[in-house]
Scaffold this active site. Structure first.
Site, PDB file in Angstrom:
ATOM      1  N   PRO A 163       0.821  -1.220   0.000  1.00 53.20           N
ATOM      2  CG  PRO A 163      -0.930  -1.604   1.509  1.00 53.20           C
ATOM      3  CD  PRO A 163       0.359  -2.188   1.030  1.00 53.20           C
ATOM      4  CG  PHE A 191      -1.930  -2.783  -6.633  1.00 51.76           C
ATOM      5  CD1 PHE A 191      -3.308  -2.669  -6.475  1.00 51.76           C
ATOM      6  CD2 PHE A 191      -1.152  -1.676  -6.318  1.00 51.76           C
ATOM      7  CE1 PHE A 191      -3.895  -1.490  -6.018  1.00 51.76           C
ATOM      8  CE2 PHE A 191      -1.727  -0.493  -5.865  1.00 51.76           C
ATOM      9  CZ  PHE A 191      -3.101  -0.401  -5.708  1.00 51.76           C
ATOM     10  CB  THR A 214      -0.535 -10.195 -11.435  1.00 47.84           C
ATOM     11  OG1 THR A 214      -0.606  -8.789 -11.626  1.00 47.84           O
ATOM     12  CG2 THR A 214      -1.225 -10.893 -12.595  1.00 47.84           C
ATOM     13  CD  GLU A 216       7.636  -7.273 -13.376  1.00 42.37           C
ATOM     14  OE1 GLU A 216       6.720  -6.447 -13.477  1.00 42.37           O
ATOM     15  OE2 GLU A 216       8.092  -7.671 -12.284  1.00 42.37           O
TER      16      GLU A 216
END
Lengths: 385, 251
Positions: free
Chosen positions: A135, A163, A165, A248
């Site tokens: 956060p 968040f 994935t 990425e």
């Protein structure tokens, strides 16, 4: 009418054959299910085993662990085709495993960790995730607070990630934790099995795009894992995470190339059939010129992306800057193309039954994920100025 | 088990075929692809070879071109290929093709021959049966499943209302249906395919001389479909629809 892909001197016949294979995998295994998976908010777990059987989960890794011995360039080709299944979230879910979660483990992990996690993940038996964002810490990796305290032969981990994935169903997480003092030198990466007591998945997060990939917040309450699950050396986590962001970012850039090809294909098909004032849209100079601009930005992205892949494959020092340039440009280009193709489709583009508005939503996140556009600019500026 | 698989390189079905104006043969580009129906045969062979620690050798009679189609099958995992590439065989009929392939298999040796049911560009559907006669082995056709036993092979033969279980001693020849899902060639497989042995032979290497060629006398385009009739509904269109259906003898 479809987009005539420009030849590239970076690609050879083997990569062309590989591209055909991935395209047929997408035609058979992904696109027919796209609407269903997007609506469900996830794709079936057995897609991992199917992708593994086609060699797509370990493409870049050592054949010793079941990998394909491929390159970053091959990864680009794979990503370009996987993303054309009209479900960006599905491709994101597969790559969140094969590239994001596994690359640090493959490069820095012990043989025991590779045997226990890398090899079964390449076989599609385990699902992996990478856990960095919190956060209070996203691109600012050095600010993470999830703590791992040594206690005998264990680490005791407490904190929160968000968040993430593949977060709702990952079997293990390549987790960035704080093992030392505040700042970048206090960070380590551990492989965290999600059946560890004290671990909990919070909400499955509802997203603007990539809806077929699950994204979650995760909680760690005094979770005990063996110190043997440390990847590489303690305190080196920040370096590992940053040095693997290149993969990425390359994936996102190649996704953008594939999406632009797909959207321009769909756009040309629509524009040549759609009659306005008695002639097809392709006869109007405004659209001829706008397709020209889209195609040029597509090819510019492709060239930057392949160049970055080539430098990463060569482990060249400028690879990271090249991939930041590719990702910076790719995000803007794909958002431009998605917006143009949405406009081209007029009222039809507003309808949820076509893939066009879905891609428009999906690409909004391309300037955020894997390092924001602002962070890419900082990386490039640091090398320039 | 030493398994021979018949495969064929064909022009990409995604692009319209063109015929030679003079002899009406399909014009074959350098880049030909693996006939899709052959993938199932390769898959069956690979599964049997994996179960028996055997080998899979591809046999094909066609111009080599870039070998793209053959490499697709090698990338799936086949060990080697034997290609009969001979301009003298251009336009060979099904029996000549069967004789040539059978001669190559006899020369190299085999325990089991696997073929598709028919090729996508030729559609004769008789070549495998001719080969089994020449090779003097039993022919088990339309297999939807194949199991190798000790000295024998058992198949499930697809029928219109189910399947028959058929067993034969090996050596034998099997034709497989497209119902067997083939594997994808992996990147590693694609890279390895380049270094696998591909032997190229001519009909003379196999001692075959009196080859028979088909002659296509003429080719006629398919009659264009006539435009349909649009029936405007003025409230009684159903009467005209019934009339049309009665004329077509469907009601």
């Amino acid at each position: 009418m479809s987009y005539p892909r420009q030849p590239s001197r970076y690609l050879d016949d083997d990569l062309a054959a590989f591209r055909n294979m991935v395209a047929s995998f997408v035609d058979l295994e992904i696109r027919p299910h796209a609407d269903e998976w997007e609506a469900a908010g996830e794709f079936p777990r057995d897609l991992y085993t199917k992708a593994a059987a086609a060699g797509l989960l370990g493409l870049r890794y050592d054949p010793k662990w079941g990998g394909g011995g491929g390159s970053f360039l091959a990864t680009c080709v794979m990503c370009e085709e996987l993303i054309k299944g009209d479900t960006v979230g599905t491709a994101v879910g597969l790559l969140a495993q094969s590239e994001f979660a596994l690359s640090v483990l493959a490069d820095e992990g012990s043989d025991r960790l590779k045997e226990e996690y890398l090899a079964p993940a390449i076989r599609g038996e385990l699902i992996g995730a990478i856990g960095v964002s919190e956060p209070g810490a996203g691109s600012d990796v050095a600010a993470i607070t999830t703590r791992a305290v040594r206690d005998g032969d264990d680490y005791v981990i407490s904190g929160q990630k968000t968040f993430i994935t593949n977060g709702t169903r990952a079997d293990f997480i390549a987790l960035a934790v704080r093992t030392g003092d505040a700042g970048p030198r206090g960070i380590s990466v551990v492989i965290f099995p999600t059946d560890t007591p004290g671990f909990a998945v919070g909400r499955k997060l509802e997203k603007l795009g990539s809806r077929a990939s699950d994204t979650a917040e995760l909680f760690f309450d005094e979770c005990r894992i063996p110190t043997g699950n440390l990847v590489g050396e303690e305190g080196m986590g920040m370096r590992y995470v940053l040095s693997h962001f290149g993969g990425e970012r390359l994936v996102i850039s190649a996704f953008a190339v594939g999406i632009m090809e797909r959207l321009i294909d769909l756009g040309l098909e629509y524009a040549s059939a759609r009659q306005v004032f008695g002639k097809p849209l392709t006869d109007f100079q405004t659209w001829r010129h706008r397709f020209t601009e889209m195609a040029t930005r597509l090819e510019a992205t492709r060239t930057l992306t392949y160049q970055a892949a080539d430098l990463l494959d060569a482990r060249h020092g400028s690879g990271d800057v090249a991939v930041s340039m590719a990702k910076l440009y790719a995000a803007g280009a794909v958002q431009f193309v998605a917006s143009e193709i949405l406009q081209l489709h007029g009222g039809f583009g507003q309808m949820e039954e076509s893939a066009i508005p879905r891609y428009y939503r999906d690409v909004a996140g391309f300037s955020v994920g894997a390092g924001t556009t602002e962070i890419q600019r900082e990386i490039i500026a640091a090398a320039l100025i | 088990m030493n398994i021979a698989v018949c495969v064929k390189q064909i022009p990409d079905p995604a692009t319209p075929y063109e015929l030679d104006d003079e002899n009406h043969w399909i014009i074959r580009p350098e880049d030909q692809v693996l006939d899709d129906t052959d993938r199932s045969g390769v898959e069956v062979a690979l599964q049997l070879a994996e179960a028996t620690e055997g080998t899979v050798t591809l046999y094909s009679m066609s111009p080599s071109g870039t070998l793209q189609g053959i490499r697709q099958a090698l990338a799936m995992g086949a060990d080697a290929a034997v290609l009969i590439d001979d301009p003298a065989l251009k336009g060979a009929d099904a029996l000549t093709t069967a004789r040539v392939l059978a001669a190559a298999m006899q020369q190299e040796g085999f325990d089991l021959v696997i073929a598709g049911t028919e090729s996508t560009d030729g559609y004769s559907g008789i070549m495998p049966q001719m080969m089994s006669e020449i090779l003097d082995v039993p022919c088990l056709s339309f297999a939807r499943k194949v199991d190798a036993g000790d000295g024998s092979v058992t198949i499930e033969r697809q029928t219109s209302d189910g399947f028959d279980v058929v067993e034969a001693p090996i050596p034998a020849l099997i034709t497989v249906t497209a119902g067997i899902e083939p594997r994808y060639p992996t990147f590693k497989g694609i890279m390895q395919a380049k270094s696998k042995p591909v032997t190229t032979l001519t009909s003379a290497d196999l001692g075959i001389t009196n080859t028979v060629h088909q002659v296509i006398r003429s080719v006629e385009p398919v009659a264009a479909r006539t435009a349909g009739e649009i029936i405007e509904d003025d409230g009684e269109a159903y009467l005209r629809i019934i009339e049309v259906l009665e004329q077509a003898k469907v009601v």
